[in-house]
Structures are given as C-alpha cells and as structure tokens.
Write an enzyme that holds these catalytic residues in place. Structure first.
Site, PDB file in Angstrom:
ATOM      1  N   GLY A 215       4.068  -2.155   0.835  1.00 31.16           N
ATOM      2  CA  GLY A 215       5.151  -1.486   0.135  1.00 31.16           C
ATOM      3  C   GLY A 215       5.505  -2.219  -1.136  1.00 31.16           C
ATOM      4  O   GLY A 215       4.657  -2.805  -1.803  1.00 31.16           O
ATOM      5  N   ILE A 216       6.801  -2.203  -1.455  1.00 33.65           N
ATOM      6  CA  ILE A 216       7.269  -2.862  -2.660  1.00 33.65           C
ATOM      7  C   ILE A 216       8.398  -3.807  -2.296  1.00 33.65           C
ATOM      8  O   ILE A 216       9.130  -3.576  -1.340  1.00 33.65           O
ATOM      9  CB  ILE A 216       7.734  -1.826  -3.700  1.00 33.65           C
ATOM     10  CG1 ILE A 216       7.880  -2.464  -5.075  1.00 33.65           C
ATOM     11  CG2 ILE A 216       9.020  -1.126  -3.266  1.00 33.65           C
ATOM     12  CD1 ILE A 216       7.947  -1.458  -6.198  1.00 33.65           C
ATOM     13  N   GLY A 217       8.510  -4.905  -3.030  1.00 33.44           N
ATOM     14  CA  GLY A 217       9.578  -5.851  -2.761  1.00 33.44           C
ATOM     15  C   GLY A 217       9.048  -7.258  -2.589  1.00 33.44           C
ATOM     16  O   GLY A 217       7.860  -7.539  -2.796  1.00 33.44           O
ATOM     17  N   ALA A 218       9.936  -8.157  -2.189  1.00 29.98           N
ATOM     18  CA  ALA A 218       9.600  -9.572  -2.132  1.00 29.98           C
ATOM     19  C   ALA A 218       8.532  -9.880  -1.084  1.00 29.98           C
ATOM     20  O   ALA A 218       7.618 -10.671  -1.339  1.00 29.98           O
ATOM     21  CB  ALA A 218      10.865 -10.383  -1.857  1.00 29.98           C
ATOM     22  N   ILE A 219       8.630  -9.272   0.098  1.00 30.84           N
ATOM     23  CA  ILE A 219       7.669  -9.604   1.153  1.00 30.84           C
ATOM     24  C   ILE A 219       6.260  -9.120   0.819  1.00 30.84           C
ATOM     25  O   ILE A 219       5.301  -9.908   0.908  1.00 30.84           O
ATOM     26  CB  ILE A 219       8.151  -9.074   2.519  1.00 30.84           C
ATOM     27  CG1 ILE A 219       9.382  -9.878   2.969  1.00 30.84           C
ATOM     28  CG2 ILE A 219       7.040  -9.173   3.563  1.00 30.84           C
ATOM     29  CD1 ILE A 219      10.005  -9.394   4.250  1.00 30.84           C
ATOM     30  N   GLU A 238       0.413   4.054   0.222  1.00 24.37           N
ATOM     31  CA  GLU A 238       1.203   5.104  -0.415  1.00 24.37           C
ATOM     32  C   GLU A 238       1.572   4.717  -1.835  1.00 24.37           C
ATOM     33  O   GLU A 238       1.784   5.566  -2.689  1.00 24.37           O
ATOM     34  CB  GLU A 238       2.438   5.443   0.413  1.00 24.37           C
ATOM     35  CG  GLU A 238       3.558   4.441   0.391  1.00 24.37           C
ATOM     36  CD  GLU A 238       4.724   4.898   1.261  1.00 24.37           C
ATOM     37  OE1 GLU A 238       4.480   5.548   2.288  1.00 24.37           O
ATOM     38  OE2 GLU A 238       5.870   4.595   0.915  1.00 24.37           O
ATOM     39  N   GLY A 336       6.976   6.173   4.542  1.00 27.90           N
ATOM     40  CA  GLY A 336       5.614   6.203   5.058  1.00 27.90           C
ATOM     41  C   GLY A 336       5.330   5.182   6.133  1.00 27.90           C
ATOM     42  O   GLY A 336       4.171   5.013   6.527  1.00 27.90           O
TER      43      GLY A 336
END
EC number: 2.8.3.-
Length: 429
Positions: A215-219, A238, A336
C-alpha cells in the site's frame, strides 16, 4: 469525421460542462490523484444550481467541500472508502458509507446496483489516434465511464500516459474540459525506528523472485527500504508509490519471475510525486488495468509467490483484523486489503502479511487486543490471516489453534502490554 473535429466540438468550459448535470443524478468522481479538480470545483461553486446530487467515490485528495455542513440540500456523499476529508461527514451523518471490496466496485456500476448517471474523469491528452489514457487512475474510473449516461472529461496535459488497458476515445466522451494544473502529489513519509523494524521483519519473509503488493505510507516504504539486496522481484499491486520506482532503477524489481504479466508492473492506480508520474509516462514496463481485474483474487493468485502487505487498526487474540474503524467510528474502508489477502493465500507459495506498530495513541494503547473494540468492523476474518508483523517480530497464524495464535500474538505485542494480554489469555484458555 476526424477525431480532432470531434474533440473541438465537445470542448467547453468547466462551468458549461457541469451545467449539463441534472438534479438527483448519481455522479461518480475519479479516484484519488485522478480526481478532476477543475470539474469538482466548478460543481461546488455552482452548488445552488443543484438539488440532491449523490456524489460517489473512494479516496478524495481534495478538500471535499461537497461534504461540508450546509451542503446537504445540494450534495449527498456516498463514500466507498472513508478518507480524511470525508470522515467527519460520514460519522456525523451528513454522508454515507457503502462497505465493499475494491475489486467489486466496477460490478456495482455495471450491474446497476449503483447506476451511474454521470462520470467526472481526468485523462491525458489524446494520442494521434484520439485515445486518452486514464493515467494515474484506472481503478473504478474506467468502468464508471463505460457505465455512465454522461461522461465529462478533464483533459490534463500533466496527466501521464499509462499503458495497459487504460484508454478512452474522445468519441466516447460527451464534454471535454482542458486543464493544465499539476497533479496532486503525496510526499514520502518520514520513517521512524518502529517503522524500520517492521519493514525489516516483513522483508525477512520476502524471497527472491516474489511478486509484491504494497500500500502507501510509512510501513510499505520501510519494507521497500529493506529489499535492496533482493533479486528479481515483481509488482502486482492495486497501487505503487515512489519507493517502487527507486527499486526498479536499482534493478531489484524487474518482474522477470512473474508468472502473470512477466516483465510488467501491474497496478490499478498510482499515488506519489511528480517523479513517479514522469516515470510511468509511456513506460512499457508499467501497465494499468481496472480494479475488477487487478484486485480480483482469482487473478492475483495466478502470480506464484505472491506476497501481500497490508496494515490495520487492531488485531485480536483470535487473529481477527479490523482495518477500518475505531469501535463504531468509521475511519477508512475495506479497500483492497481482503482482495489481496485472499489472492496471496490462494497463490502457490504466497504469503499474506498484516504489518502494524505494536501500539497506538503515543504508546498508550496496544494494537494487539484480547477482543476487537465493541462495534469494530471485522475487515479480515481470522480464517484468512496468515502472518502478523510488528516491530517485535513475526507471528505466523495460519494452521494454528486459537490457543497457539494467541500466544504467538502476545509474543509480538509491546512488552508493557504482554502481562495484561496473558492474563486475558488465561481467563479464556
């Protein structure tokens, strides 16, 4: 008639285009960075011309003015995913939330469970054959345009031309509005020690030749940071952000071992900086398809060694995952996550990972809990959870009894919460 003539005939101002929308219409906005800013602004500016428009979309990157107090007579928002600018409206009752899997959204339009009256989209400039690309936002946007009675397109010269099944001909657009504003950008987040530890633990589960969904973000960015020594990784996701681009440039991601679309990065939308948008422009390595293809678990599973990495709000000791609410308060949506967890679980050699910091609320709350909060949505059932990762380690839940799942999760909880979690464990087991 040549397409250039058709284009000129359909060219109007944003105000003229939105004036064609009738009262009580269902209007679908393009997703995320694909949001047609000028058209949305014109719609809000001319709000007094409308009664009872239903505004449908997932992630909104704009201000969401149509959800503000006092707009209810003109607009009613139906969120398929709850984001920052729509969260207050949904939880205060000014807007609605429709739970759904991301891959199912196009079928809601096509099968007329949510009939589309108007699609507001943003596309690239046409090529020499008259085809515009959906660029950063194929997802449900292309199916919405194919299902709508009225299609209004914002043709933005800054929209990258992505390849794959990502095109609409000018003859299939009813009104065209030209735009030149920069695309909305999402800057990479800063990574702390916790995120880096989670990223390193996740990376330990990823083998050479794996195909990834992040996905998106820090992790997700932290995971990518620890993949620099891996080889022959692929992407079927996705979305992608800037971190994926950097690993392509480093030769780590080359998609050579993919068993579906070998050699290609397959996505349904993009969010990042201008560097990413420039990278995907006419790049034959990157292909976008609608979300009912990219996120379909039966498609995802065709990638051997598929690894999905997602996050959540809470995991309880049985392995139930809540990713979308804090109790009854809706803070996001399914998105998703379940699509890719199911696809990865069905994949030969696949792994489905839930990656979370062990605490929330500045360390005051454990994300691993005896039970989910009252009213919390179960986004991913305990039957589908495979790996859970925190900064303290990895818990492999698949095939484990409830007792052994609980022990494994307690072992990766923050140390200051382990005693209380163990006390709850003893009461139940």
């Amino acid at each position: 008639m040549e397409w250039e003539e058709i284009y000129k005939e359909k060219l109007v101002t944003a105000e003229k285009a939105v004036s064609k929308i009738e009262n009580h219409s269902r209007v679908v906005f393009a997703h995320a960075v694909g949001e047609p800013v000028d058209l949305v602004n014109a719609l809000v500016k001319n709000k007094d011309n409308y009664i009872g428009l239903e505004i449908v979309h997932m992630v909104a990157m704009g201000k969401g003015e149509y959800t503000k107090e006092g707009m209810q007579r003109h607009f009613r928002h139906n969120a398929l995913f709850v984001g920052g600018c729509t969260r207050d409206a949904v939880n205060s009752g000014r807007a609605d939330y429709t739970p759904c899997f991301f891959y199912e959204v196009p079928s809601l339009f096509k099968e007329k469970r949510l009939p589309v009256d108007v699609a507001l989209i943003q596309v690239s400039e046409p090529d020499k054959y008259g085809y515009c690309s959906f660029g950063v936002s194929n997802d449900y946007t292309k199916p919405a345009a194919e299902s709508a009675k009225l299609v209004i397109a914002e043709v933005n010269k800054n929209m990258p031309r992505t390849l794959g099944d990502s095109f609409i001909h000018v003859s299939d657009i009813d009104y065209i509005v030209e735009a030149s504003h920069p695309l909305l950008e999402l800057q990479p987040p800063k990574l702390g020690d916790v995120e880096k530890a989670i990223g390193e633990n996740c990376a330990s589960l990823i083998e050479d030749g794996a195909t990834l969904q992040l996905g998106i973000g820090a992790i997700p960015d932290a995971v990518l940071l620890f993949l620099k020594n891996k080889k022959n990784l692929g992407i079927h996701s996705e979305m992608i952000s800037d971190g994926v681009m950097e690993l392509v440039k480093a030769g780590v991601i080359n998609n050579k071992k993919k068993t579906l679309h070998p050699g290609k990065i397959v996505v349904t939308f993009l969010m990042g900086t201008k560097k990413l948008y420039d990278f995907v422009n006419n790049n034959p390595m990157v292909e976008t398809y609608s979300v009912d293809y990219v996120n379909n678990p039966l498609v995802i599973m065709k990638n051997d060694n598929m690894v999905s990495i997602n996050s959540c709000v809470q995991v309880d000791l049985m392995g139930q995952v809540c990713s979308e609410s804090i109790g009854l308060k809706q803070i996001s949506g399914v998105g998703g996550q379940v699509d890719f967890i199911r696809g990865a679980n069905l994949s030969k050699g696949g792994k489905a990972i839930i990656a979370i910091p062990s605490t929330a609320g500045k360390g005051k709350v454990s994300r691993i809990t005896p039970l989910l909060d009252t009213g919390a949505a179960v986004t991913t059932s305990r039957n589908e959870v495979d790996y859970v990762v925190t900064e303290y380690g990895v818990a492999h839940l698949k095939g484990k009894t409830l007792r052994n799942r609980a022990r494994a999760l307690i072992n990766i909880a923050h140390p200051k919460f382990r005693e209380s979690l163990m006390n709850e464990f003893k009461k139940r087991f």
